[in-house]
Design a protein around this motif. Structure first.
Motif, PDB file in Angstrom:
ATOM      1  N   HIS A 101       1.055  -1.342   0.042  1.00  0.00           N
ATOM      2  CA  HIS A 101       0.049  -0.038   0.111  1.00  0.00           C
ATOM      3  C   HIS A 101       0.678   1.292  -0.081  1.00  0.00           C
ATOM      4  O   HIS A 101       0.414   2.062  -0.598  1.00  0.00           O
ATOM      5  CB  HIS A 101      -1.143  -0.150   1.135  1.00  0.00           C
ATOM      6  N   LEU A 102       2.120   1.382   0.470  1.00  0.00           N
ATOM      7  CA  LEU A 102       2.862   2.547   0.787  1.00  0.00           C
ATOM      8  C   LEU A 102       3.353   2.686  -0.715  1.00  0.00           C
ATOM      9  O   LEU A 102       3.470   3.783  -1.233  1.00  0.00           O
ATOM     10  CB  LEU A 102       3.987   2.064   1.642  1.00  0.00           C
ATOM     11  N   LEU A 103       3.764   1.421  -1.525  1.00  0.00           N
ATOM     12  CA  LEU A 103       4.012   1.811  -2.827  1.00  0.00           C
ATOM     13  C   LEU A 103       2.891   2.405  -3.935  1.00  0.00           C
ATOM     14  O   LEU A 103       3.387   3.213  -4.530  1.00  0.00           O
ATOM     15  CB  LEU A 103       4.976   0.569  -3.489  1.00  0.00           C
ATOM     16  N   GLY A 104       1.868   1.623  -3.592  1.00  0.00           N
ATOM     17  CA  GLY A 104       0.919   2.067  -4.387  1.00  0.00           C
ATOM     18  C   GLY A 104       0.333   3.685  -4.094  1.00  0.00           C
ATOM     19  O   GLY A 104      -0.001   4.373  -4.977  1.00  0.00           O
ATOM     20  N   GLY A 105       0.692   4.246  -2.855  1.00  0.00           N
ATOM     21  CA  GLY A 105       0.273   5.643  -2.565  1.00  0.00           C
ATOM     22  C   GLY A 105       1.572   6.465  -3.274  1.00  0.00           C
ATOM     23  O   GLY A 105       1.023   7.496  -3.764  1.00  0.00           O
ATOM     24  N   LEU A 106       2.720   6.122  -3.455  1.00  0.00           N
ATOM     25  CA  LEU A 106       3.754   6.795  -4.089  1.00  0.00           C
ATOM     26  C   LEU A 106       3.118   6.770  -5.511  1.00  0.00           C
ATOM     27  O   LEU A 106       3.538   7.726  -6.028  1.00  0.00           O
ATOM     28  CB  LEU A 106       5.016   6.256  -3.888  1.00  0.00           C
ATOM     29  N   GLU A 107       2.899   5.829  -6.095  1.00  0.00           N
ATOM     30  CA  GLU A 107       2.483   5.775  -7.625  1.00  0.00           C
ATOM     31  C   GLU A 107       1.507   6.383  -7.741  1.00  0.00           C
ATOM     32  O   GLU A 107       1.325   7.459  -8.780  1.00  0.00           O
ATOM     33  CB  GLU A 107       2.252   4.152  -8.003  1.00  0.00           C
ATOM     34  N   GLY A 108       0.582   6.717  -6.696  1.00  0.00           N
ATOM     35  CA  GLY A 108      -0.870   7.460  -7.070  1.00  0.00           C
ATOM     36  C   GLY A 108      -0.234   8.783  -6.926  1.00  0.00           C
ATOM     37  O   GLY A 108      -0.861   9.720  -7.726  1.00  0.00           O
ATOM     38  N   LEU A 109       0.497   9.143  -6.050  1.00  0.00           N
ATOM     39  CA  LEU A 109       1.076  10.695  -5.916  1.00  0.00           C
ATOM     40  C   LEU A 109       1.737  11.033  -7.027  1.00  0.00           C
ATOM     41  O   LEU A 109       1.502  12.175  -7.782  1.00  0.00           O
ATOM     42  CB  LEU A 109       2.104  10.882  -4.671  1.00  0.00           C
ATOM     43  N   GLY A 110       2.505  10.160  -7.729  1.00  0.00           N
ATOM     44  CA  GLY A 110       3.078  10.520  -9.101  1.00  0.00           C
ATOM     45  C   GLY A 110       2.046  10.741 -10.205  1.00  0.00           C
ATOM     46  O   GLY A 110       2.398  11.777 -10.881  1.00  0.00           O
ATOM     47  N   PHE A 111       1.169   9.642 -10.191  1.00  0.00           N
ATOM     48  CA  PHE A 111       0.170   9.775 -11.466  1.00  0.00           C
ATOM     49  C   PHE A 111      -0.365  11.105 -11.210  1.00  0.00           C
ATOM     50  O   PHE A 111      -0.912  11.868 -12.214  1.00  0.00           O
ATOM     51  CB  PHE A 111      -0.692   8.521 -11.441  1.00  0.00           C
ATOM     52  N   GLY A 112      -0.967  11.393  -9.817  1.00  0.00           N
ATOM     53  CA  GLY A 112      -1.875  12.619  -9.484  1.00  0.00           C
ATOM     54  C   GLY A 112      -1.041  14.042  -9.965  1.00  0.00           C
ATOM     55  O   GLY A 112      -1.644  14.829 -10.523  1.00  0.00           O
ATOM     56  N   VAL A 113       0.331  13.994  -9.701  1.00  0.00           N
ATOM     57  CA  VAL A 113       1.148  15.023 -10.088  1.00  0.00           C
ATOM     58  C   VAL A 113       0.967  15.154 -11.457  1.00  0.00           C
ATOM     59  O   VAL A 113       0.842  16.366 -12.392  1.00  0.00           O
ATOM     60  CB  VAL A 113       2.303  15.157  -9.512  1.00  0.00           C
ATOM     61  N   LEU A 114       1.227  14.215 -12.453  1.00  0.00           N
ATOM     62  CA  LEU A 114       1.248  14.025 -14.068  1.00  0.00           C
ATOM     63  C   LEU A 114      -0.043  14.675 -14.223  1.00  0.00           C
ATOM     64  O   LEU A 114      -0.010  15.271 -15.255  1.00  0.00           O
ATOM     65  CB  LEU A 114       1.639  12.820 -14.358  1.00  0.00           C
ATOM     66  N   LEU A 149      -6.116   6.954  -3.127  1.00  0.00           N
ATOM     67  CA  LEU A 149      -6.760   6.034  -3.824  1.00  0.00           C
ATOM     68  C   LEU A 149      -5.538   5.019  -4.239  1.00  0.00           C
ATOM     69  O   LEU A 149      -5.838   3.498  -4.012  1.00  0.00           O
ATOM     70  CB  LEU A 149      -7.251   6.213  -5.299  1.00  0.00           C
ATOM     71  N   GLY A 150      -4.195   5.284  -4.470  1.00  0.00           N
ATOM     72  CA  GLY A 150      -3.336   4.448  -4.748  1.00  0.00           C
ATOM     73  C   GLY A 150      -2.922   3.521  -3.483  1.00  0.00           C
ATOM     74  O   GLY A 150      -2.644   2.438  -3.698  1.00  0.00           O
ATOM     75  N   ALA A 151      -3.099   4.313  -2.444  1.00  0.00           N
ATOM     76  CA  ALA A 151      -2.470   3.407  -1.005  1.00  0.00           C
ATOM     77  C   ALA A 151      -3.614   2.405  -0.777  1.00  0.00           C
ATOM     78  O   ALA A 151      -3.190   1.470  -0.454  1.00  0.00           O
ATOM     79  CB  ALA A 151      -2.476   4.635   0.129  1.00  0.00           C
ATOM     80  N   VAL A 152      -4.906   2.909  -1.032  1.00  0.00           N
ATOM     81  CA  VAL A 152      -5.782   1.772  -0.642  1.00  0.00           C
ATOM     82  C   VAL A 152      -5.724   0.764  -1.785  1.00  0.00           C
ATOM     83  O   VAL A 152      -5.887  -0.415  -1.136  1.00  0.00           O
ATOM     84  CB  VAL A 152      -7.506   2.537  -0.974  1.00  0.00           C
ATOM     85  N   MET A 153      -5.774   0.809  -2.790  1.00  0.00           N
ATOM     86  CA  MET A 153      -5.655  -0.300  -4.042  1.00  0.00           C
ATOM     87  C   MET A 153      -4.199  -0.915  -3.623  1.00  0.00           C
ATOM     88  O   MET A 153      -4.250  -2.109  -3.832  1.00  0.00           O
ATOM     89  CB  MET A 153      -5.984   0.163  -5.384  1.00  0.00           C
ATOM     90  N   GLY A 154      -3.205  -0.219  -3.638  1.00  0.00           N
ATOM     91  CA  GLY A 154      -1.879  -0.871  -3.502  1.00  0.00           C
ATOM     92  C   GLY A 154      -1.148  -1.320  -4.646  1.00  0.00           C
ATOM     93  O   GLY A 154      -1.962  -1.557  -5.706  1.00  0.00           O
ATOM     94  N   HIS A 155       0.040  -1.323  -4.780  1.00  0.00           N
ATOM     95  CA  HIS A 155       0.555  -1.867  -5.836  1.00  0.00           C
ATOM     96  C   HIS A 155       0.452  -3.741  -5.686  1.00  0.00           C
ATOM     97  O   HIS A 155       1.063  -4.052  -4.545  1.00  0.00           O
ATOM     98  CB  HIS A 155       2.183  -1.606  -5.744  1.00  0.00           C
ATOM     99  N   ARG A 156       0.073  -4.108  -6.562  1.00  0.00           N
ATOM    100  CA  ARG A 156      -0.053  -5.713  -6.753  1.00  0.00           C
ATOM    101  C   ARG A 156       1.272  -6.352  -7.161  1.00  0.00           C
ATOM    102  O   ARG A 156       1.626  -6.215  -8.181  1.00  0.00           O
ATOM    103  CB  ARG A 156      -1.416  -6.251  -7.502  1.00  0.00           C
ATOM    104  N   TYR A 157       1.575  -7.628  -6.147  1.00  0.00           N
ATOM    105  CA  TYR A 157       2.753  -8.390  -6.766  1.00  0.00           C
ATOM    106  C   TYR A 157       1.893  -9.723  -6.834  1.00  0.00           C
ATOM    107  O   TYR A 157       1.321 -10.130  -6.110  1.00  0.00           O
ATOM    108  CB  TYR A 157       3.550  -8.436  -5.678  1.00  0.00           C
ATOM    109  N   GLU A 158       2.219 -10.371  -8.119  1.00  0.00           N
ATOM    110  CA  GLU A 158       1.584 -11.538  -8.282  1.00  0.00           C
ATOM    111  C   GLU A 158       2.789 -12.567  -8.434  1.00  0.00           C
ATOM    112  O   GLU A 158       3.712 -12.468  -9.450  1.00  0.00           O
ATOM    113  CB  GLU A 158       0.654 -11.703  -9.748  1.00  0.00           C
ATOM    114  N   TYR A 159       2.656 -13.754  -7.886  1.00  0.00           N
ATOM    115  CA  TYR A 159       3.920 -14.876  -8.040  1.00  0.00           C
ATOM    116  C   TYR A 159       3.115 -15.791  -8.772  1.00  0.00           C
ATOM    117  O   TYR A 159       2.342 -16.759  -7.979  1.00  0.00           O
ATOM    118  CB  TYR A 159       4.299 -15.148  -6.626  1.00  0.00           C
TER     119      TYR A 159
END
Length: 171
Positions: A101-114, A149-159
């Protein structure tokens, strides 16, 4: 009418951002020793020592798990809610996934700024007069919202566990 069109374009960009955030993920192939994939069973055992994951079986069932352990022919884990212990054959396993969720939040912040920068450029280039200060404050509120939103959804890792063709034929 131009302002309404600009606002509509902005919300379209926001919608695209949310769609992109939902798709943020990383996928790995898991292989048994001597593993030629991205992850070996030993890598998984180390990676998921104390993390909560979702186990998806080939029959479609999903279980929330902790303390997973993969060996040559089976996977065992403790179910997160009840603590019950389960074991299944590796051939019945489709994937293990987890969210950061932390990485998802950072990704969301980056996309939001873009999105904000793109919207500001589009609105200012299409406008013959100055951009209203109220619109600026509305736009500045978007990165924190998209980060949330990014933090709630989170970055998904699939193995993913590839289907063994010999096992598929035998079933």
């Amino acid at each position: 009418m131009k302002l309404a069109h600009r606002i509509g374009s902005y919300f379209c960009l926001l919608g695209i951002t949310i769609f992109v955030l939902d798709g943020c993920g990383t996928s790995y192939e898991v292989t048994p020793p001597p593993g030629r994939g991205d992850y070996s069973y030993n890598d998984l055992n180390t990676e998921f020592l104390e993390k909560e994951v979702v186990i998806e079986l080939n029959d479609g069932r999903e279980m929330h798990a902790r303390q997973i352990h993969v060996i040559a022919d089976s996977l065992s884990w403790n179910e997160s809610l009840t603590g019950a212990h389960y074991t299944v054959a590796v051939s019945d396993l489709k994937r293990i996934s987890r969210r950061n969720h932390l990485l998802g939040g950072l990704e969301g912040l980056g996309f939001g700024v873009l999105v904000d920068v793109a919207a500001l450029v589009a609105i200012s280039s299409a406008s013959s007069r100055e951009f209203p200060i109220g619109g600026f404050f509305v736009l500045m509120g978007v990165p924190p919202v998209v980060a949330g939103l990014g933090a709630v959804m989170g970055h998904r890792y699939e193995y993913n566990f590839p289907v063994d063709s010999t096992n598929a034929k035998q079933k």
